[in-house]
Write a protein that holds these residues in place. Structure first.
Motif, PDB file in Angstrom:
ATOM      1  N   PRO A 191     122.427 -25.502  68.277  1.00  0.00           N
ATOM      2  CA  PRO A 191     121.675 -24.494  67.725  1.00  0.00           C
ATOM      3  C   PRO A 191     120.108 -25.027  67.921  1.00  0.00           C
ATOM      4  N   LYS A 192     119.404 -23.977  68.235  1.00  0.00           N
ATOM      5  CA  LYS A 192     118.054 -24.006  68.518  1.00  0.00           C
ATOM      6  C   LYS A 192     116.922 -24.649  67.346  1.00  0.00           C
ATOM      7  N   ASP A 193     117.370 -24.551  66.011  1.00  0.00           N
ATOM      8  CA  ASP A 193     116.780 -24.880  64.945  1.00  0.00           C
ATOM      9  C   ASP A 193     116.250 -26.361  64.996  1.00  0.00           C
ATOM     10  N   GLY A 194     117.006 -26.926  65.721  1.00  0.00           N
ATOM     11  CA  GLY A 194     116.793 -28.543  65.619  1.00  0.00           C
ATOM     12  C   GLY A 194     115.181 -29.080  65.846  1.00  0.00           C
ATOM     13  N   TRP A 195     114.642 -28.463  66.890  1.00  0.00           N
ATOM     14  CA  TRP A 195     113.375 -28.894  67.212  1.00  0.00           C
ATOM     15  C   TRP A 195     112.490 -28.380  66.014  1.00  0.00           C
ATOM     16  N   ARG A 196     112.572 -27.149  65.546  1.00  0.00           N
ATOM     17  CA  ARG A 196     111.854 -26.704  64.218  1.00  0.00           C
ATOM     18  C   ARG A 196     111.790 -27.593  63.361  1.00  0.00           C
ATOM     19  N   ARG A 197     113.054 -28.016  62.873  1.00  0.00           N
ATOM     20  CA  ARG A 197     113.205 -28.867  61.953  1.00  0.00           C
ATOM     21  C   ARG A 197     112.684 -30.319  62.047  1.00  0.00           C
ATOM     22  N   TRP A 198     112.805 -31.069  63.261  1.00  0.00           N
ATOM     23  CA  TRP A 198     112.234 -32.204  63.738  1.00  0.00           C
ATOM     24  C   TRP A 198     110.541 -32.079  63.543  1.00  0.00           C
ATOM     25  N   LEU A 199     109.958 -31.076  64.157  1.00  0.00           N
ATOM     26  CA  LEU A 199     108.670 -31.011  64.140  1.00  0.00           C
ATOM     27  C   LEU A 199     107.952 -30.648  62.518  1.00  0.00           C
ATOM     28  N   ASP A 200     108.797 -30.094  61.816  1.00  0.00           N
ATOM     29  CA  ASP A 200     108.421 -29.861  60.516  1.00  0.00           C
ATOM     30  C   ASP A 200     108.244 -31.277  59.776  1.00  0.00           C
ATOM     31  N   GLY A 201     109.358 -32.120  60.055  1.00  0.00           N
ATOM     32  CA  GLY A 201     109.458 -33.427  59.424  1.00  0.00           C
ATOM     33  C   GLY A 201     108.351 -34.290  59.901  1.00  0.00           C
ATOM     34  N   ALA A 202     107.882 -34.300  61.346  1.00  0.00           N
ATOM     35  CA  ALA A 202     106.729 -35.080  61.691  1.00  0.00           C
ATOM     36  C   ALA A 202     105.525 -34.481  61.557  1.00  0.00           C
ATOM     37  N   GLY A 203     105.222 -33.295  60.611  1.00  0.00           N
ATOM     38  CA  GLY A 203     104.119 -33.021  60.355  1.00  0.00           C
ATOM     39  C   GLY A 203     103.347 -31.990  61.486  1.00  0.00           C
ATOM     40  N   VAL A 204     103.952 -31.579  62.321  1.00  0.00           N
ATOM     41  CA  VAL A 204     103.614 -30.669  63.456  1.00  0.00           C
ATOM     42  C   VAL A 204     103.791 -29.293  63.200  1.00  0.00           C
ATOM     43  N   ASP A 205     102.667 -28.587  62.868  1.00  0.00           N
ATOM     44  CA  ASP A 205     102.635 -27.148  62.452  1.00  0.00           C
ATOM     45  C   ASP A 205     102.348 -26.245  63.370  1.00  0.00           C
ATOM     46  N   GLY A 206     102.725 -24.897  63.434  1.00  0.00           N
ATOM     47  CA  GLY A 206     102.486 -23.947  64.082  1.00  0.00           C
ATOM     48  C   GLY A 206     102.804 -24.056  65.539  1.00  0.00           C
ATOM     49  N   MET A 207     103.734 -24.506  65.961  1.00  0.00           N
ATOM     50  CA  MET A 207     104.266 -24.873  67.218  1.00  0.00           C
ATOM     51  C   MET A 207     105.408 -24.046  67.572  1.00  0.00           C
ATOM     52  N   ASP A 208     105.716 -23.345  68.661  1.00  0.00           N
ATOM     53  CA  ASP A 208     106.789 -22.572  68.892  1.00  0.00           C
ATOM     54  C   ASP A 208     107.823 -23.422  69.588  1.00  0.00           C
ATOM     55  N   ALA A 209     108.677 -23.959  68.932  1.00  0.00           N
ATOM     56  CA  ALA A 209     109.621 -24.838  69.481  1.00  0.00           C
ATOM     57  C   ALA A 209     110.589 -24.342  70.051  1.00  0.00           C
ATOM     58  N   GLU A 210     110.604 -22.901  70.453  1.00  0.00           N
ATOM     59  CA  GLU A 210     111.866 -22.337  71.106  1.00  0.00           C
ATOM     60  C   GLU A 210     111.211 -21.705  72.656  1.00  0.00           C
ATOM     61  N   ALA A 211     109.912 -22.055  72.849  1.00  0.00           N
ATOM     62  CA  ALA A 211     109.299 -21.682  74.023  1.00  0.00           C
ATOM     63  C   ALA A 211     110.011 -22.332  75.245  1.00  0.00           C
ATOM     64  N   GLY A 212     110.537 -23.492  75.266  1.00  0.00           N
ATOM     65  CA  GLY A 212     111.175 -24.184  76.484  1.00  0.00           C
ATOM     66  C   GLY A 212     112.357 -23.576  76.775  1.00  0.00           C
ATOM     67  N   PRO A 213     113.083 -24.151  77.950  1.00  0.00           N
ATOM     68  CA  PRO A 213     114.356 -23.528  78.507  1.00  0.00           C
ATOM     69  C   PRO A 213     115.321 -24.012  77.576  1.00  0.00           C
TER      70      PRO A 213
END
Length: 296
Positions: A191-213
């Motif tokens: 599933p694609k939400d892994g990056w979003r959850r990792w980035l949220d936990g690392a404090g990186v906001d406002g990033m499109d985690a699904e932009a990559g292939p």
């Protein structure tokens, strides 16, 4: 006409009487302690006799319970042996269905070790993500990802899975903090939400985690990362060999636990079959000895 009580109630009694514990019987039969107690009560009502003396939490068999257990245990053993013989094949390979990513990234590189230990056992591997319900006889064993709840199957947990960014050593030089991930391409599978959850936990906001292939296989994501095409949110068990060899590095220590684990599963009657037991013992030992604790 045969006068036979419900089979489930007989199994509950036999296991409870053998262990003198409804709790241990429940663990053996993969049900609750309350279910065992209910089934035993049902059997006693059906027979019209008391099989246990209950004194608080202690269990003791009545004289009739002792006599009944003496007859039932050999009967269940004979049924088990008959079922095992049904599954036995005089010749033929051990047929295993394996997730494609687990096969290519982890299992296949280690199979030579099994062949050296058991040169007489031929393996046939099928790489597939298809959900096989074991209701047919296409395979003997399966390696799957999930929660370990497969009705009628014996499941052995191989390893928990965790996710963390991994990339080539050259790309890692550009990453000093998680916010630097904005400068690189993010790779992901489903599933694609892994990056979003990792980035949220690392404090990186406002990033499109699904932009990559996106890839439909975790192994393909890791191969893309090895070749420098971006940073993958890698499954650390699958990435372990590349991490040890230095083809991948883990630039940040933060790990995202995955709800699913890897499991070895097979029909319960195959538990004692020689080739199944040999592969199971070898695989569990390999997983235990394989370290996935790669440092960033």
């Amino acid at each position: 006409m045969h006068r036979i009580p419900p089979l489930g109630a007989l199994r509950a009694f036999e296991a409870g009487a053998r262990h003198l514990s409804f709790t241990r019987a429940a663990a053996e039969l993969c049900v609750t302690q309350a279910a065992i107690s209910h089934q035993v009560r049902q059997l006693e009502d059906w027979l019209g006799v008391s099989l246990f003396e209950r004194r608080g939490h202690a269990l003791r068999l009545t004289a009739k319970g002792v006599a009944y257990l003496r007859e039932l245990t050999p009967a269940f053993e004979r049924m088990s042996e008959a079922t095992t013989r049904l599954y036995e094949r005089e010749q033929g390979p051990l047929r295993i269905t394996v997730l494609p990513s687990f096969a290519s990234c982890w299992l296949v590189p280690r199979l030579e070790g099994f062949r050296r230990l058991h040169p007489d056992i031929e393996l046939h591997l099928t790489s597939s993500a298809e959900l096989w319900d074991f209701l047919d006889d296409r395979f003997d064993l399966g390696i799957r990802s999930g929660l370990g709840r497969w009705t009628g199957l014996k499941a052995y947990q191989l390893a928990d899975e965790a996710l963390s960014p991994v990339c080539s050593p050259s790309l890692a030089k550009k990453l000093r903090s998680p916010s630097d991930l904005r400068k690189v391409r993010l790779l992901h599978d489903t599933p694609k939400d892994g990056w979003r959850r990792w980035l949220d936990g690392a404090g990186v906001d406002g990033m499109d985690a699904e932009a990559g292939p996106a890839f439909n296989d975790a192994g393909l994501v890791l191969q893309a990362a090895v070749h420098g095409h971006g940073v993958a949110l890698g499954r650390l068990l699958l990435a372990s060999d590349d991490l040890k060899a230095g083809r991948l590095v883990q630039p940040f220590a933060k790990v995202l636990p995955n709800d699913f684990s890897y499991w070895l599963v097979h029909p319960r009657p195959l538990t004692e079959r020689r080739d199944v037991a040999a592969f199971r013992t070898w695989l569990l030992s390999e997983v235990k000895s394989a370290s996935t604790d790669s440092r960033p």
